[in-house]
Each structure stands twice: as structure tokens, then as C-alpha cells.
Scaffold this motif. Structure first.
Motif, PDB file in Angstrom:
ATOM      1  N   ALA A 169      10.960   3.674 104.093  1.00  0.00           N
ATOM      2  CA  ALA A 169      10.124   3.257 105.217  1.00  0.00           C
ATOM      3  C   ALA A 169       9.541   1.898 104.853  1.00  0.00           C
ATOM      4  CB  ALA A 169       9.022   4.268 105.485  1.00  0.00           C
ATOM      5  N   VAL A 170      10.065   0.855 105.464  1.00  0.00           N
ATOM      6  CA  VAL A 170       9.766  -0.531 105.081  1.00  0.00           C
ATOM      7  C   VAL A 170       8.692  -1.112 105.997  1.00  0.00           C
ATOM      8  CG1 VAL A 170      10.725  -2.842 104.795  1.00  0.00           C
ATOM      9  CG2 VAL A 170      12.131  -0.824 104.257  1.00  0.00           C
ATOM     10  N   VAL A 171       7.628  -1.652 105.399  1.00  0.00           N
ATOM     11  CA  VAL A 171       6.556  -2.332 106.143  1.00  0.00           C
ATOM     12  C   VAL A 171       6.225  -3.642 105.430  1.00  0.00           C
ATOM     13  CG1 VAL A 171       5.583  -0.169 107.005  1.00  0.00           C
ATOM     14  CG2 VAL A 171       4.726  -1.132 104.866  1.00  0.00           C
ATOM     15  N   MET A 172       5.435  -4.497 106.086  1.00  0.00           N
ATOM     16  CA  MET A 172       4.984  -5.737 105.453  1.00  0.00           C
ATOM     17  C   MET A 172       4.023  -5.407 104.311  1.00  0.00           C
ATOM     18  SD  MET A 172       6.470  -8.193 107.094  1.00  0.00           S
ATOM     19  CE  MET A 172       7.316  -8.470 108.654  1.00  0.00           C
ATOM     20  N   LYS A 173       4.190  -6.086 103.198  1.00  0.00           N
ATOM     21  CA  LYS A 173       3.381  -5.765 102.023  1.00  0.00           C
ATOM     22  C   LYS A 173       1.891  -5.907 102.292  1.00  0.00           C
ATOM     23  CE  LYS A 173       3.114  -6.379  97.065  1.00  0.00           C
ATOM     24  NZ  LYS A 173       3.768  -6.934  95.861  1.00  0.00           N
ATOM     25  N   SER A 221      13.570  -8.411 103.656  1.00  0.00           N
ATOM     26  CA  SER A 221      12.523  -8.843 102.721  1.00  0.00           C
ATOM     27  C   SER A 221      12.749 -10.247 102.179  1.00  0.00           C
ATOM     28  CB  SER A 221      12.450  -7.856 101.546  1.00  0.00           C
ATOM     29  OG  SER A 221      13.655  -7.876 100.793  1.00  0.00           O
ATOM     30  N   ALA A 222      13.769 -10.925 102.665  1.00  0.00           N
ATOM     31  CA  ALA A 222      14.149 -12.215 102.075  1.00  0.00           C
ATOM     32  C   ALA A 222      13.024 -13.241 102.129  1.00  0.00           C
ATOM     33  CB  ALA A 222      15.389 -12.758 102.786  1.00  0.00           C
ATOM     34  N   GLN A 223      12.325 -13.318 103.253  1.00  0.00           N
ATOM     35  CA  GLN A 223      11.295 -14.345 103.414  1.00  0.00           C
ATOM     36  C   GLN A 223       9.876 -13.795 103.315  1.00  0.00           C
ATOM     37  OE1 GLN A 223      12.150 -16.353 107.093  1.00  0.00           O
ATOM     38  NE2 GLN A 223      14.061 -17.244 106.340  1.00  0.00           N
ATOM     39  N   ASN A 252      12.217  -7.895  97.350  1.00  0.00           N
ATOM     40  CA  ASN A 252      11.094  -8.827  97.327  1.00  0.00           C
ATOM     41  C   ASN A 252       9.802  -8.101  97.717  1.00  0.00           C
ATOM     42  OD1 ASN A 252       9.462 -11.116  97.383  1.00  0.00           O
ATOM     43  ND2 ASN A 252      10.152 -11.748  99.419  1.00  0.00           N
ATOM     44  N   GLY A 253       8.854  -8.056  96.782  1.00  0.00           N
ATOM     45  CA  GLY A 253       7.579  -7.382  97.038  1.00  0.00           C
ATOM     46  C   GLY A 253       7.463  -6.035  96.356  1.00  0.00           C
ATOM     47  N   ILE A 254       8.565  -5.465  95.892  1.00  0.00           N
ATOM     48  CA  ILE A 254       8.517  -4.157  95.231  1.00  0.00           C
ATOM     49  C   ILE A 254       8.308  -4.395  93.738  1.00  0.00           C
ATOM     50  CG2 ILE A 254       9.700  -1.970  94.855  1.00  0.00           C
ATOM     51  CD1 ILE A 254       8.917  -2.600  97.786  1.00  0.00           C
ATOM     52  N   ASP A 255       7.039  -4.353  93.320  1.00  0.00           N
ATOM     53  CA  ASP A 255       6.673  -4.706  91.944  1.00  0.00           C
ATOM     54  C   ASP A 255       6.584  -3.503  91.022  1.00  0.00           C
ATOM     55  OD1 ASP A 255       6.376  -7.361  92.866  1.00  0.00           O
ATOM     56  OD2 ASP A 255       4.335  -6.902  93.548  1.00  0.00           O
TER      57      ASP A 255
END
Length: 326
Positions: free
Chosen positions: A118-122, A208-210, A244-247
Motif C-alpha cells: 500500500a503505497v502513499v507519499m512519505k 517513487s522515482a521523483q 525511494n523513501g523506504i529507509d
């Protein structure tokens, strides 16, 4: 009619010859040519021909729902299907309620895990799965695209969100195709998009590229509830750094892909199929894509450990010999 359907529906891959040439052969429905299911099914059929001496025609198709319906008509004798759709067909519920139970449908094996993302903006407003429930989030109706209308993806997300009290009416539910989901997310039309897919996913990489993303966790007691109520799911982890964003690692669930067969397919045919795929043909099968490396004997009954669907007699014989079934 069966011979005619093979000739007029294209494209397909036909494996012929070998010890099974004068005996039984089967037609297997897979998926569209663009996905991983079709080449995986073809590679497995090739292994079965080379090492098991059996003949399988692999047919491109519209996927799981179409496959089980054509199996019911005996146009296909085998097929690939999402586990939830397979169980609905077997029990005659949801989209198959007018068809009634399909008790001739049996489980053969599982393929590879497809993680629920489930992908959302970070840095967006949604932090947890429960935030989608407008009845408990202060009345905000957030948008979510679960997959194409009536797809296995859509039904997956219906099942998962039900554990969190969220549903089509208390969230902004927008079924869309793979590419449409990515565009809607990148254009900020929807706050979130969902995928049940092999990892890494090209669609999620593009989304998630940008902009850094967050993948919502499905973990703890909520995950236990999902797996208990819908036994075709298993625990899964999205590794840190994959997108990108998954730390940090993200705990979630996954769903496999079932190989099904009609119960009246001969026992020895399915036994030889599995013996070839998980025997001398395994290395070749695992080489189709990154995801197919997870096609292993130890994963072969994942999603059907509780026998929510009946095992085909040939599969039951094979798994008992391997110690996976009692």
C-alpha cells in the motif's frame, strides 16, 4: 471443440512429443504475454515435457478469473490463478456466486510470493492502514487504487482493508490498471495505490522515482487477523532501500499464485508434472525472472497449508512423499 479452441486462440506455446505423446495432454491458461505468469508456466511445461514426458499446451489468457471459468468449461484442464480468486471459485462465492461451487477444481502448487504494498507519499497525511477508514479518521475520504475492476488485486485489498474497518464506501475506492495507478499517484489525484506483486516492482519504482514513498505496514495482531481469516496470505518483508523513501524494512503480507487442475486430470500426470518441476527442471524454472527464484519445494503449498482447497490426487501423493503433507 477442445482441439478447435487450441487452434483459433493465439498465441500459445505447445510442447509435444516425449513419453506422453500418445497419452493424455492438458491445456493450461496462464496470463497476458506481458506478465511473468506466462513465461513461468511455459518454462514449467517445458520442464514437465523434458523430465516427465507429459504434454502441456500453455495458453495466454486474461488471467485467473478467465482461467477458472474456462477450466469449468473444460477448455482448459489446468490454469494459474490468484489464491483468493481460486478459493472463491472453489466455494462458489463473490464473483462466482451465480456459478455455484466448483468442486472439480483442485490445488497443484504455489508459485512465488507477491507482496502487498500500500503505497502513499512519505510525508503525506496517511501513516497507517487505519487512516483510510473515514469513520475513524475524522471524516477524511482518502483515495486508493487497488487494481483493475474485478481483478485479484482488487479483491486482495478488499480483504486486507476489511481488517482495518475500511471498505469501498468509507474510502475513495478507485480501481485502475497498473499504469493508471502510477499516473494517478504521480499526478497527486490519489493519496495511495496498492499492488500485490513480485519484488522489486517496476511500477512502484516508477511511482517513487521523483517523490519518496512510504509503504504502509501490515503487521502485528492485524496481520495475524488477515492470515487467520484469509489463509492464502503469508508474512513478508519489503527490504530497506528497495524503493525511494523506504529507509527501513517494512513488514507486510504476501500472496502467491496457484497452479490449479481439474480433479479429473489423471493422478500420474500431475505427479509427473510436480516431480519434473521440483526435480531436474527446477533450476531452469527458477531462471525465468528474479521472482521465480522463490519457486521452491518448501514454498510449494504456501497459501493452501490448511487445505482450504482440495489437493489434486497427484499433488497429494507427491507432497506426502516429500513430507509436506501427512
Amino acid at each position: 471443440m477442445l482441439f478447435r479452441s487450441i487452434l483459433i486462440v493465439a498465441p500459445c506455446l505447445v510442447f509435444s512429443g516425449g513419453a506422453g505423446e500418445q497419452g493424455y495432454s492438458a491445456v493450461m491458461g496462464s496470463s497476458s504475454l506481458g506478465g511473468t505468469w506466462y513465461p513461468t508456466a511455459a518454462r514449467m511445461a517445458g520442464a514437465a515435457m523434458e523430465h516427465g514426458g507429459i504434454i502441456i499446451t500453455v495458453q495466454s489468457s486474461g488471467g485467473g478469473t478467465e482461467n477458472v471459468r474456462l477450466m469449468r468449461q473444460n477448455q482448459y484442464q489446468m490454469g494459474l490463478c490468484e489464491p483468493n480468486i481460486a478459493n472463491y471459485a472453489y466455494k462458489g462465492i463473490k464473483l462466482f456466486k451465480d456459478d455455484g461451487p466448483y468442486d472439480n477444481l483442485t490445488f497443484v502448487t504455489n508459485l512465488y510470493p507477491n507482496a502487498a504494498c500500500a503505497v502513499v507519499m512519505k510525508n503525506g497525511p496517511i501513516k497507517t492502514m487505519s487512516d483510510y477508514n473515514m469513520d475513524s479518521n475524522g471524516g477524511k475520504k482518502y483515495g486508493f487504487a487497488p487494481g483493475s475492476p474485478g481483478s485479484g488485486d482488487e479483491y486482495c485489498w478488499e480483504e486486507i482493508f476489511s481488517i482495518y474497518g475500511a471498505n469501498k464506501t468509507n474510502m475513495n475506492w478507485k480501481p485502475l490498471s497498473h499504469n493508471e495507478r502510477v499516473m494517478a499517484f504521480k499526478d497527486r489525484i490519489l493519496e495511495g495505490i496498492g499492488y500485490t506483486t513480485a519484488q522489486p516492482s517496476g511500477s512502484i519504482i516508477e511511482a517513487s522515482a521523483q517523490t519518496p514513498i512510504k509503504i504502509l505496514e501490515i503487521t502485528g495482531k492485524d496481520r495475524e487477523k488477515v492470515i487467520k481469516e484469509f489463509p492464502w496470505y503469508s508474512p513478508a518483508v519489503i527490504p530497506a532501500g528497495m524503493y525511494n523513501g523506504i529507509d527501513a524494512d517494512v513488514e507486510t503480507i504476501s500472496i502467491g499464485g496457484f497452479v490449479l487442475a481439474n480433479k479429473d486430470v489423471p493422478e500420474d500426470f500431475i505427479y509427473r508434472y510436480l516431480s519434473a518441476v521440483y526435480g531436474k527442471g527446477l533450476k531452469n524454472v527458477q531462471g525465468v525472472a528474479e521472482a521465480t527464484k522463490d519457486i521452491k519445494l518448501e514454498n510449494s503449498i504456501n497459501g493452501n497449508e490448511t487445505a482450504s482447497m482440495a489437493f489434486h490426487a497427484g499433488a497429494e501423493k507427491f507432497y506426502k512423499e516429500k513430507g509436506l503433507l501427512k
